[in-house]
Write a protein that holds these residues in place. Structure first.
Motif, short mmCIF file in Angstrom:
data_model
loop_
_atom_site.label_atom_id
_atom_site.label_comp_id
_atom_site.label_asym_id
_atom_site.label_seq_id
_atom_site.Cartn_x
_atom_site.Cartn_y
_atom_site.Cartn_z
N GLU A 81 -17.96 -33.50 45.26
CA GLU A 81 -18.72 -32.26 45.19
C GLU A 81 -19.10 -31.94 43.75
OE1 GLU A 81 -16.96 -29.84 49.02
OE2 GLU A 81 -15.79 -29.80 47.17
N ARG A 82 -20.21 -31.23 43.61
CA ARG A 82 -20.73 -30.81 42.31
C ARG A 82 -20.76 -29.29 42.28
NH1 ARG A 82 -25.30 -28.72 40.41
NH2 ARG A 82 -26.03 -29.30 38.31
N ALA A 86 -22.05 -21.90 36.20
CA ALA A 86 -22.69 -20.61 35.91
C ALA A 86 -22.73 -19.71 37.14
CB ALA A 86 -24.10 -20.82 35.37
N THR A 87 -22.86 -20.32 38.31
CA THR A 87 -23.02 -19.55 39.54
C THR A 87 -21.85 -19.69 40.51
OG1 THR A 87 -24.18 -21.33 40.70
CG2 THR A 87 -25.51 -19.83 39.37
N GLY A 88 -21.06 -20.74 40.34
CA GLY A 88 -19.99 -21.01 41.29
C GLY A 88 -20.45 -21.70 42.56
N ARG A 89 -21.73 -22.00 42.67
CA ARG A 89 -22.23 -22.69 43.85
C ARG A 89 -21.85 -24.17 43.80
NH1 ARG A 89 -28.43 -20.26 44.35
NH2 ARG A 89 -27.82 -18.07 44.74
N PHE A 90 -21.52 -24.71 44.96
CA PHE A 90 -21.15 -26.12 45.01
C PHE A 90 -21.92 -26.82 46.12
CE2 PHE A 90 -18.19 -23.91 47.76
CZ PHE A 90 -18.02 -24.76 48.85
N GLU A 91 -22.08 -28.12 45.95
CA GLU A 91 -22.80 -28.93 46.92
C GLU A 91 -22.09 -30.26 47.09
OE1 GLU A 91 -26.62 -30.34 45.60
OE2 GLU A 91 -26.05 -30.16 43.49
N ARG A 92 -22.24 -30.83 48.27
CA ARG A 92 -21.67 -32.14 48.56
C ARG A 92 -22.66 -33.20 48.10
NH1 ARG A 92 -19.08 -33.33 54.39
NH2 ARG A 92 -18.15 -31.33 53.76
N VAL A 93 -22.18 -34.14 47.27
CA VAL A 93 -23.04 -35.20 46.76
C VAL A 93 -22.82 -36.50 47.51
CG1 VAL A 93 -23.79 -36.45 44.70
CG2 VAL A 93 -22.96 -34.10 44.48
N TYR A 94 -21.56 -36.86 47.76
CA TYR A 94 -21.24 -38.09 48.50
C TYR A 94 -20.12 -37.79 49.49
CZ TYR A 94 -23.73 -40.74 44.85
OH TYR A 94 -24.67 -41.22 43.97
N ASP A 95 -20.23 -38.33 50.70
CA ASP A 95 -19.12 -38.27 51.65
C ASP A 95 -18.92 -39.58 52.39
OD1 ASP A 95 -21.22 -38.27 53.45
OD2 ASP A 95 -20.93 -36.19 54.09
N SER A 96 -19.69 -40.61 52.02
CA SER A 96 -19.55 -41.92 52.65
C SER A 96 -20.09 -42.99 51.72
CB SER A 96 -20.30 -41.96 53.99
OG SER A 96 -21.70 -41.80 53.78
N CYS A 97 -19.76 -44.22 52.05
CA CYS A 97 -20.27 -45.39 51.32
C CYS A 97 -20.56 -46.48 52.34
CB CYS A 97 -19.25 -45.86 50.29
SG CYS A 97 -19.74 -47.34 49.37
N ASP A 98 -21.80 -46.95 52.37
CA ASP A 98 -22.22 -47.98 53.32
C ASP A 98 -21.91 -47.58 54.75
OD1 ASP A 98 -23.03 -49.59 51.16
OD2 ASP A 98 -21.03 -50.48 50.98
N GLY A 99 -22.09 -46.28 55.05
CA GLY A 99 -21.89 -45.79 56.40
C GLY A 99 -20.45 -45.52 56.78
N VAL A 100 -19.51 -45.73 55.86
CA VAL A 100 -18.09 -45.49 56.12
C VAL A 100 -17.67 -44.23 55.37
CG1 VAL A 100 -15.75 -46.40 55.91
CG2 VAL A 100 -17.68 -47.96 56.34
N HIS A 101 -17.07 -43.27 56.08
CA HIS A 101 -16.66 -42.02 55.46
C HIS A 101 -15.61 -42.26 54.38
CE1 HIS A 101 -18.75 -38.89 57.64
NE2 HIS A 101 -18.49 -39.50 58.79
N LEU A 102 -15.73 -41.49 53.29
CA LEU A 102 -14.67 -41.48 52.30
C LEU A 102 -13.45 -40.84 52.94
CD1 LEU A 102 -16.70 -40.24 49.20
CD2 LEU A 102 -16.12 -42.60 49.81
N CYS A 103 -12.28 -41.32 52.58
CA CYS A 103 -11.05 -40.85 53.22
C CYS A 103 -10.41 -39.72 52.41
CB CYS A 103 -10.09 -42.02 53.38
SG CYS A 103 -8.61 -41.62 54.32
N GLY A 104 -9.93 -40.03 51.21
CA GLY A 104 -9.27 -39.02 50.38
C GLY A 104 -9.60 -39.18 48.92
#
Length: 280
Positions: A81-82, A86-104
């Motif tokens: 996440e990024r 300045a604002t406290g807003r966050f966004e998801r940048v990556y949650d998988s690699c080559d179609g496989v979910h990141l685990c931890g």
């Protein structure tokens, strides 16, 4: 040892800022917190299990979010996440690699070129363990590469002073490994194993190239030279010593998270730490 903040919900990932504050994540609180010598303020509520943190080339705070709960326990899919400080807003940048979910996802570091390197600690389930690995990714969200998908429990990560090598610490094995700084699948080079009962957590590299690793089970900081010589600075009566980061004008202030007791502390180190590629 000076206590800078306490009553934190399993603090990790200290990031030393130019204004004198230190940003930590509270893994069990699902939030990012700024610490000012006894005073704390919430940057944002991320939910899940925020873990490692670092300033990226865009000036934002990047974090590994393992999805919730402690490393070594069952949890949901993780993500990178990024956070806009300045604002406290966050966004998801990556949650998988080559179609496989990141685990931890666990810890991360940026090299001078803005390349993101991060570890995945995996997670434990009732009858099996999902393994993690080492990944590299672009900071614009356009590409992620699996360097090694067969790591047991990678945790801390850092770069050598010349950035030719990426160091990773394996918690369950209490071992330190080295990879070449190149974005391609490769096998690790073994460097050293911890002394006595220990488990390696996050790490920081000194200006001279030594690797300082938080000893999450043994209570202290293990220092490993690039050629594999090992020494330990014990921190008595502390079980979950999880992170070390360097800062201060001479880079000899060591900021250490004592996660079991919910504290962020500072102490003087015998050698200066290595300045990171990007700072806040």
């Amino acid at each position: 040892m000076e206590c800078l903040a306490e009553d934190l919900a399993f603090p990790e990932g200290p990031v030393v800022m130019a204004d004198g504050s230190v940003i930590v994540v509270e893994l069990l609180g699902g939030r990012v917190t700024r610490c000012w010598n006894g005073r704390t303020e919430t940057v944002c509520e991320t939910g899940g299990g925020p873990n490692g943190a670092a300033i990226g080339p865009d000036g934002a705070l990047w974090i590994c979010n393992n999805g919730g709960l402690l490393p070594g326990t069952e949890r949901g899919p993780g993500r990178i996440e990024r956070i806009d400080l300045a604002t406290g807003r966050f966004e998801r940048v990556y949650d998988s690699c080559d179609g496989v979910h990141l685990c931890g996802p666990n810890d991360l570091v940026f090299d001078d070129a803005g390349q993101l390197w991060f570890t995945d600690n995996g997670s434990d389930h009732e009858h099996h363990r999902m393994i993690g690995g080492l990944f590299a990714a672009r900071a614009d969200g356009s590409q992620i590469t699996a360097i090694n998908r067969r790591a047991i429990s990678y945790n801390g990560i850092g770069l050598s002073p010349d950035q030719s090598h990426v160091y990773v610490a394996d918690t369950s094995q209490a071992r330190l490994y080295r990879y070449d700084n190149c974005v391609e699948a490769q096998q690790p080079h073994y460097i050293a194993t911890g002394i006595g009962p220990s488990g390696f957590d996050s790490l920081a590299v000194t200006h001279g190239g030594n690797i300082c690793i938080a000893n999450v089970f043994g209570g202290g900081i293990t220092t490993v030279t690039p050629d594999g010589q090992v020494s330990v600075l014990p921190i008595p009566e502390e079980y979950y010593v999880t992170n070390i980061a360097f800062g201060g004008e001479d880079m000899r202030d060591a900021y250490i998270t004592l996660s079991g007791s919910g504290k962020l502390v500072r102490m003087r180190w015998e050698e200066p730490g290595l300045r990171l590629a990007f700072n806040g």
